[in-house]
Design an enzyme around this catalytic site. Structure first.
Site, PDB file in Angstrom:
ATOM      1  CD  GLU A 443      -2.821  -0.997  -0.113  1.00 17.08           C
ATOM      2  OE1 GLU A 443      -2.894   0.059  -0.768  1.00 17.08           O
ATOM      3  OE2 GLU A 443      -3.326  -2.061  -0.488  1.00 17.08           O
TER       4      GLU A 443
HETATM    5  C1  LIG Z   1       2.938  -9.591   0.401  1.00 17.79           C
HETATM    6  C2  LIG Z   1       2.615  -8.522  -0.600  1.00 17.79           C
HETATM    7  C3  LIG Z   1       1.276  -8.249  -0.897  1.00 17.79           C
HETATM    8  C4  LIG Z   1       0.958  -7.296  -1.865  1.00 17.79           C
HETATM    9  N1  LIG Z   1      -0.364  -7.098  -2.223  1.00 17.79           N
HETATM   10  C5  LIG Z   1      -0.633  -6.350  -3.312  1.00 17.79           C
HETATM   11  C6  LIG Z   1      -1.954  -6.300  -3.867  1.00 17.79           C
HETATM   12  O1  LIG Z   1      -2.891  -6.892  -3.342  1.00 17.79           O
HETATM   13  N2  LIG Z   1      -2.155  -5.586  -5.008  1.00 17.79           N
HETATM   14  C7  LIG Z   1      -1.142  -4.920  -5.633  1.00 17.79           C
HETATM   15  O2  LIG Z   1      -1.386  -4.321  -6.663  1.00 17.79           O
HETATM   16  N3  LIG Z   1       0.115  -4.921  -5.123  1.00 17.79           N
HETATM   17  C8  LIG Z   1       0.392  -5.624  -3.994  1.00 17.79           C
HETATM   18  N4  LIG Z   1       1.659  -5.657  -3.489  1.00 17.79           N
HETATM   19  C9  LIG Z   1       2.695  -4.843  -4.116  1.00 17.79           C
HETATM   20  C10 LIG Z   1       3.156  -3.694  -3.230  1.00 17.79           C
HETATM   21  O3  LIG Z   1       2.155  -2.721  -3.109  1.00 17.79           O
HETATM   22  C11 LIG Z   1       4.467  -3.172  -3.854  1.00 17.79           C
HETATM   23  O4  LIG Z   1       5.461  -4.157  -3.566  1.00 17.79           O
HETATM   24  C12 LIG Z   1       4.885  -1.833  -3.310  1.00 17.79           C
HETATM   25  O5  LIG Z   1       3.987  -0.839  -3.702  1.00 17.79           O
HETATM   26  C13 LIG Z   1       6.289  -1.435  -3.796  1.00 17.79           C
HETATM   27  O6  LIG Z   1       6.468  -1.664  -5.156  1.00 17.79           O
HETATM   28  P1  LIG Z   1       7.725  -2.507  -5.656  1.00 17.79           P
HETATM   29  O7  LIG Z   1       7.771  -3.750  -4.849  1.00 17.79           O
HETATM   30  O8  LIG Z   1       7.679  -2.647  -7.124  1.00 17.79           O
HETATM   31  O9  LIG Z   1       8.971  -1.639  -5.249  1.00 17.79           O
HETATM   32  P2  LIG Z   1       9.601  -0.458  -6.137  1.00 17.79           P
HETATM   33  O10 LIG Z   1       8.524   0.429  -6.632  1.00 17.79           O
HETATM   34  O11 LIG Z   1      10.540  -1.035  -7.115  1.00 17.79           O
HETATM   35  O12 LIG Z   1      10.426   0.328  -5.024  1.00 17.79           O
HETATM   36  C14 LIG Z   1      11.680  -0.131  -4.516  1.00 17.79           C
HETATM   37  C15 LIG Z   1      12.194   0.889  -3.500  1.00 17.79           C
HETATM   38  O13 LIG Z   1      12.374   2.156  -4.148  1.00 17.79           O
HETATM   39  C16 LIG Z   1      11.661   3.163  -3.439  1.00 17.79           C
HETATM   40  N5  LIG Z   1      11.144   4.157  -4.379  1.00 17.79           N
HETATM   41  C17 LIG Z   1      10.544   3.931  -5.567  1.00 17.79           C
HETATM   42  N6  LIG Z   1      10.210   5.095  -6.151  1.00 17.79           N
HETATM   43  C18 LIG Z   1      10.574   6.070  -5.300  1.00 17.79           C
HETATM   44  C19 LIG Z   1      10.498   7.496  -5.327  1.00 17.79           C
HETATM   45  N7  LIG Z   1       9.945   8.163  -6.331  1.00 17.79           N
HETATM   46  N8  LIG Z   1      10.995   8.182  -4.281  1.00 17.79           N
HETATM   47  C20 LIG Z   1      11.525   7.533  -3.218  1.00 17.79           C
HETATM   48  N9  LIG Z   1      11.648   6.206  -3.148  1.00 17.79           N
HETATM   49  C21 LIG Z   1      11.172   5.472  -4.176  1.00 17.79           C
HETATM   50  C22 LIG Z   1      10.561   2.435  -2.683  1.00 17.79           C
HETATM   51  O14 LIG Z   1      10.139   3.148  -1.537  1.00 17.79           O
HETATM   52  C23 LIG Z   1      11.245   1.119  -2.337  1.00 17.79           C
HETATM   53  O15 LIG Z   1      11.959   1.251  -1.147  1.00 17.79           O
HETATM   54  C24 LIG Z   1       1.992  -6.567  -2.495  1.00 17.79           C
HETATM   55  C25 LIG Z   1       3.333  -6.825  -2.163  1.00 17.79           C
HETATM   56  C26 LIG Z   1       3.642  -7.797  -1.248  1.00 17.79           C
HETATM   57  C27 LIG Z   1       5.088  -8.088  -0.971  1.00 17.79           C
END
Ligand SMILES: Cc1cc2nc3c(=O)[nH]c(=O)nc-3n(C[C@H](O)[C@H](O)[C@H](O)COP(=O)(O)OP(=O)(O)OC[C@H]3O[C@@H](n4cnc5c(N)ncnc54)[C@H](O)[C@@H]3O)c2cc1C
Length: 598
Positions: A443
């Site tokens: 989230e």
């Molecule tokens: C167990 C689990 C359940 C989930 N459930 C759902 C679900 O039901 N539906 C769904 O759609 N998704 C779901 N997710 C996905 C989750 O919302 C994402 O993992 C999360 O939003 C982060 O995206 P990412 O993993 O691609 O990380 P990335 O976007 O690749 O980010 C990696 C890091 O970079 C940082 N970062 C990225 N951009 C910026 C910026 N502009 N400024 C500062 N820092 C930045 C982030 O804070 C993070 O620390 C789930 C994930 C998990 C692990």
């Protein structure tokens, strides 16, 4: 001693009735059914359900987890999970806050929020299955057309179907503008959705006959980036115009993620292969609908952090009273025993009080967020609704970021109270720490909440929500200026409120010269804000406790915890203030290639 959970009903009632004064607030919003008697019944029954049905399944959910039958794409949830869901639906819990016309009970969010905390504390992984139904309901209520509302809302509200939120793709997490899932129009007005979504919570399970996926996808003529994303409702089983269920739709769970915690929650890779879906809201405006879901879900994830912190704290407290090790430095406290209980040692008390202060203060802060949701919709007039909405928008990233970051601290501190017994699986403390770890990630990560707060809610919206918060602090301080019991807290709160405003203006000025200053200050700003907000709630808690009919022991525990909070936790604001006021250069100068320079 097995890891147990007892709903903290006395403190929940204190937060609702004494600090937040919800009874007159509910009446003023026209929630005439939400009497104290009814809310108490929800609390008592919720405690019974979560303690006796959900909590005993927490360990088995972690140990066995969910399994996928690759041949059929069906997911089996851990033993007992499905039966617990049937009891949840039977008990009418699913539609507590949803409108009556769609099968709900239309109770205020603030009346349902303690149940949410109890579910998360008892069994976070299980709680994830019904969680996203609420977000899907909200999105359809706001943006669904009449047929979509008629078809999908009642089964969602009654819990006969569950919802999901399908945003994330392998290459598109935080940056949804990168997503590629496509939606091709069909002749009958529906769309064919194709693409892969990952990490989808409750994407597949055995609880219900149907699952309602809310999916972000691109129309063929969509502009690039986040402005070209549309929202679709895509059921697992096809739904005819008359609402009857048809054959399996083209959506299937391809695999389950193996993860650090919440093993009982099905985290699915979902493959959409020409799945039939319908556009929700206007084309290319899908993010609006998703934000409705995400805002509800962000507060809800904050509550997840709170629930886990409380469970960890409860168990650590009980353990610390029984575990005998060493003697107190200031003299023997339990002469009849071979050693003193570890709760006599100041360092153990530091860990326990940190948990207590963050949990009980965080409870009021989280419940207040739910009350603001009610007031933003049902406030007496336009001005009251707008004020609540601004405050809610400002507090949502703070509640999400801080309650979840604090859950890492609380579960780790609680585990530490157990020493080596915390690290081994038997006592259940390591599970709580692993389960908590996800809450700062999904989230929207803490970093993204921080950017939402400082970049959007403060800079773009000219700090309207911050102004409401500062006015509330000033009003509270003025009203209680003569109360000797809270005088030191009030003085400190006034200083912090002035510093909060000052820091905000300074960062705003710096950001005009260098946009990186916002990103560089954001994390410290959100944590700083959380600590000051908590100081406000702790000061209010002391005043409310003194006016309440609670026991003198309860009142004194609130006062002592507030003293601890102001003396030992609130000073963290100074560190965050110094960090956010250091130049962005301290973060940006080191070249990306030079991090590992030799
Ligand atoms: C167990 C689990 C359940 C989930 N459930 C759902 C679900 O039901 N539906 C769904 O759609 N998704 C779901 N997710 C996905 C989750 O919302 C994402 O993992 C999360 O939003 C982060 O995206 P990412 O993993 O691609 O990380 P990335 O976007 O690749 O980010 C990696 C890091 O970079 C940082 N970062 C990225 N951009 C910026 C910026 N502009 N400024 C500062 N820092 C930045 C982030 O804070 C993070 O620390 C789930 C994930 C998990 C692990």
């Amino acid at each position: 001693m097995p890891n147990s959970y007892a709903a903290p009903l006395a403190d929940m009632r204190f937060a609702l009735y004494d600090v937040l004064d919800v009874e007159p607030a509910f009446a003023a919003m026209g929630f005439t059914d939400a009497t104290r008697e009814l809310v108490d019944a929800v609390l008592d029954e919720g405690a019974r359900f979560t303690q006796t049905v959900l909590a005993p399944l927490n360990e088995v959910g972690d140990r066995i987890g969910c399994t996928l039958d690759r041949a059929t794409g069906e997911v089996t949830t851990p033993p007992g999970f499905k039966q617990a869901y049937a009891q949840y639906v039977e008990g009418g819990w699913a539609g507590l806050n949803a409108p009556v016309e769609h099968g709900g009970q239309a109770l205020p969010h603030a009346a349902g929020v303690p149940l949410k905390e109890m579910i998360d504390a008892a069994n976070l992984a299980w709680g994830n299955f019904p969680l996203l139904s609420h977000g899907a309901t909200e999105a359809l209520l706001h943006y669904g057309d009449e047929w979509q509302q008629q078809t999908f809302l009642k089964p969602l509200v009654e819990g006969r179907w569950t919802g999901t939120m399908c945003l994330t793709e392998p290459h598109a997490g935080t940056d949804l503008g990168l997503m590629k899932t496509r939606a091709e129009p069909n002749e009958d007005g529906s769309y064919s959705i194709s693409g892969t979504k990952i990490f989808i919570t409750a994407g597949e399970h055995d609880f219900t006959d149907n699952i309602v996926h809310l999916v972000l996808a691109r129309l063929p003529d969509s502009p690039a980036g986040s402005k070209g994303i549309s929202l679709f409702v895509v059921p697992k089983m096809r739904v005819a115009r008359d609402g009857s269920l048809g054959e399996r739709n083209g959506v299937r769970c391809g695999s389950l993620e193996h993860k650090m915690g919440i093993h009982g929650s099905a985290t699915c890779v979902m493959n959409f292969d020409s799945a039939q879906g319908w556009l929700v809201g206007a084309p290319h405006k899908g993010l609006q609908g998703m934000f409705v879901m995400m805002n509800t879900a962000r507060l809800a994830v904050g509550l997840q952090g709170l629930g886990l912190s409380d469970r960890a704290y409860q168990n650590a407290l009980a353990y610390s009273r029984e575990r005998l090790q060493m003697r107190s430095l200031s003299g023997v406290k339990a002469p009849d025993k071979a050693a003193d209980p570890i709760i006599v040692h100041p360092d153990v008390r530091r860990m326990l009080l940190t948990c207590k202060a963050l949990v009980e203060g965080g409870r009021v802060m989280g419940y207040h967020g739910a009350l603001l949701v009610d007031q933003a919709h049902h406030g007496a007039d336009e001005a009251a609704r707008a004020r609540a909405d601004a405050w809610l928008g400002f507090m949502t990233p703070i509640v999400k970021a801080c309650l979840t970051e604090w859950s890492l601290e609380c579960t780790y501190n609680a585990l530490q109270c157990y020493g080596g017994h915390g690290y081994i699986a038997e006592y259940g403390m390591e599970q709580l720490s692993r389960d908590a770890r996800i809450t700062t990630i999904y989230e929207g990560t803490t970093g993204i909440q921080a950017l939402d707060l400082l970049g959007r809610k403060v800079m773009q919206l000219q700090g309207a929500g911050l102004q409401v918060m500062l006015e509330e602090i000033a009003t509270f301080c003025d009203a209680n200026a003569d109360d000797a019991a809270v005088a030191p807290f009030i003085a400190s709160l006034r200083d912090k409120a002035a510093q909060w405003q000052d820091l905000t203006m300074k960062i705003g000025r710096r950001a005009m010269a260098n946009a990186d200053e916002v990103g560089a200050a954001a994390y410290d700003y959100v944590m700083y804000s959380g600590y000051v907000a908590l100081a406000y709630w702790w000061a209010r808690s002391v005043v409310a406790a003194n006016k309440s009919s609670n026991s003198s022991a309860f009142k004194s525990a609130k006062l002592e915890t507030a003293r601890f909070y102001f003396a030992r936790i609130l000073p963290r604001t100074e560190m965050h203030a110094a960090a956010m006021m250091s130049s962005a250069d301290t973060l940006t100068t080191l070249h990306a290639d030079a991090f590992d320079a030799t």
